[in-house]
Design a protein around this motif. Sequence first.
Motif, PDB file in Angstrom:
ATOM      1  N   GLU A 226       0.834  -1.204   0.000  1.00 38.81           N
ATOM      2  CA  GLU A 226       0.000   0.000   0.000  1.00 38.81           C
ATOM      3  C   GLU A 226       0.873   1.260   0.000  1.00 38.81           C
ATOM      4  OE1 GLU A 226      -2.149  -3.459   1.313  1.00 38.81           O
ATOM      5  OE2 GLU A 226      -0.298  -2.555   2.095  1.00 38.81           O
ATOM      6  N   GLU A 227       1.940   1.245   0.789  1.00 42.99           N
ATOM      7  CA  GLU A 227       2.837   2.400   0.824  1.00 42.99           C
ATOM      8  C   GLU A 227       3.530   2.591  -0.531  1.00 42.99           C
ATOM      9  OE1 GLU A 227       4.173   2.226   5.560  1.00 42.99           O
ATOM     10  OE2 GLU A 227       5.310   1.116   4.032  1.00 42.99           O
TER      11      GLU A 227
ATOM     12  N   LEU B 248       3.231   8.510   5.134  1.00 43.31           N
ATOM     13  CA  LEU B 248       2.405   7.758   4.185  1.00 43.31           C
ATOM     14  C   LEU B 248       1.061   7.399   4.793  1.00 43.31           C
ATOM     15  CD1 LEU B 248       5.208   5.509   2.708  1.00 43.31           C
ATOM     16  CD2 LEU B 248       3.857   7.183   1.433  1.00 43.31           C
ATOM     17  N   ALA B 249       1.065   7.019   6.068  1.00 44.63           N
ATOM     18  CA  ALA B 249      -0.201   6.722   6.747  1.00 44.63           C
ATOM     19  C   ALA B 249      -1.069   7.965   6.827  1.00 44.63           C
ATOM     20  CB  ALA B 249       0.078   6.162   8.143  1.00 44.63           C
TER      21      ALA B 249
ATOM     22  N   ASP C  37      -2.516   8.961   3.220  1.00 43.36           N
ATOM     23  CA  ASP C  37      -3.673   8.174   2.783  1.00 43.36           C
ATOM     24  C   ASP C  37      -4.887   8.450   3.660  1.00 43.36           C
ATOM     25  OD1 ASP C  37      -2.974   6.924   0.432  1.00 43.36           O
ATOM     26  OD2 ASP C  37      -2.200   5.121   1.378  1.00 43.36           O
ATOM     27  N   ASP C  38      -4.661   8.683   4.949  1.00 40.87           N
ATOM     28  CA  ASP C  38      -5.775   9.037   5.831  1.00 40.87           C
ATOM     29  C   ASP C  38      -6.396  10.363   5.393  1.00 40.87           C
ATOM     30  OD1 ASP C  38      -7.340   8.897   8.459  1.00 40.87           O
ATOM     31  OD2 ASP C  38      -6.247  10.786   8.712  1.00 40.87           O
ATOM     32  N   TYR C  39      -5.550  11.337   5.086  1.00 43.36           N
ATOM     33  CA  TYR C  39      -6.053  12.636   4.616  1.00 43.36           C
ATOM     34  C   TYR C  39      -6.794  12.477   3.292  1.00 43.36           C
ATOM     35  CZ  TYR C  39      -5.982  17.506   3.045  1.00 43.36           C
ATOM     36  OH  TYR C  39      -6.334  18.760   2.578  1.00 43.36           O
ATOM     37  N   SER C  40      -6.265  11.655   2.401  1.00 41.65           N
ATOM     38  CA  SER C  40      -6.915  11.419   1.113  1.00 41.65           C
ATOM     39  C   SER C  40      -8.300  10.806   1.306  1.00 41.65           C
ATOM     40  CB  SER C  40      -6.047  10.501   0.254  1.00 41.65           C
ATOM     41  OG  SER C  40      -6.683  10.193  -0.962  1.00 41.65           O
TER      42      SER C  40
ATOM     43  N   ARG D 251      -1.860  14.089  11.027  1.00 41.40           N
ATOM     44  CA  ARG D 251      -2.073  13.894  12.452  1.00 41.40           C
ATOM     45  C   ARG D 251      -0.827  13.489  13.227  1.00 41.40           C
ATOM     46  NH1 ARG D 251      -7.958  10.803  11.689  1.00 41.40           N
ATOM     47  NH2 ARG D 251      -9.176  12.715  11.361  1.00 41.40           N
ATOM     48  N   GLN D 252       0.225  13.032  12.514  1.00 43.70           N
ATOM     49  CA  GLN D 252       1.388  12.515  13.230  1.00 43.70           C
ATOM     50  C   GLN D 252       2.671  13.304  12.990  1.00 43.70           C
ATOM     51  OE1 GLN D 252       1.215   7.919  13.548  1.00 43.70           O
ATOM     52  NE2 GLN D 252       0.379   8.359  11.511  1.00 43.70           N
TER      53      GLN D 252
END
Length: 243
Positions: free
Chosen positions: A62-63, A137-138, A141-144, A175-176
């Motif tokens: 996924e990354e 990357l996490a 994709d969360d923002y997307s 967020r991180q």
Amino acid sequence: MSEQKRGQTRRDFLLKTIALAPAMAAGSAVVGGFSVAPAVQAADPAAAQPARDYQPSWFTAEEFAFIKAAVARLIPNDERGPGALEAGVPEFIDRQMNTPYATGANWYMQGPFNPDLPKELGYQLPLVPQQIYRLGLADADDYSKRQHGKVFADLSGEQQDALLQAMESGQADFRQLPAKTFFAFLIQNTREGFFSDPIHGGNQNMVGWKLIGFPGARADFMDWVERGERYPFPSVSIRGERA
């Protein structure tokens, strides 16, 4: 992204910023004295030779899908030739994640860390590149998914461009870690992969060097530095491969 501002294409931006590197690296007294070869226009850019098959050893599937989609937008395949995806930049970045650079082996990481200091004072986060990518990357994709209901790799090109612009400007709500920090690493590593020696996994078929007319790892090309002429010989890699 910044490469598209003021009517410039991404590739025009690369030509203007990278073209000076050979002359500066050679110690020329005249900036830009080393003439960059005009880019050869591809007959069919959509049919550009793809990068070799590669399975990531550090990124998850996924990354790696995000990396491939993002670099394809940052340095696209266009009328001037192959882009970052065709040059194997995703392979370059994955391979970099297994080097001392990615673990910050040579970085001072004892703190104190103050992210609010001016950038001129240097990097100010307690995160090494491996952590920047994993968290970034996490977050990306969360923002997307929050914006479009899909991960970045599944968005349209226009949507991907908009999200990359939001990351670059810091408007994306990560967020991180700061979105701008993640984007800065991503764009820098993309450029490095496009113009590095092919031994590191990117710049396959020396497409980046062909774009700017860089001689590569030739023993000596000083005679041509200040002639203001196109360098007439093909690029050569560290392994002795010729463009």
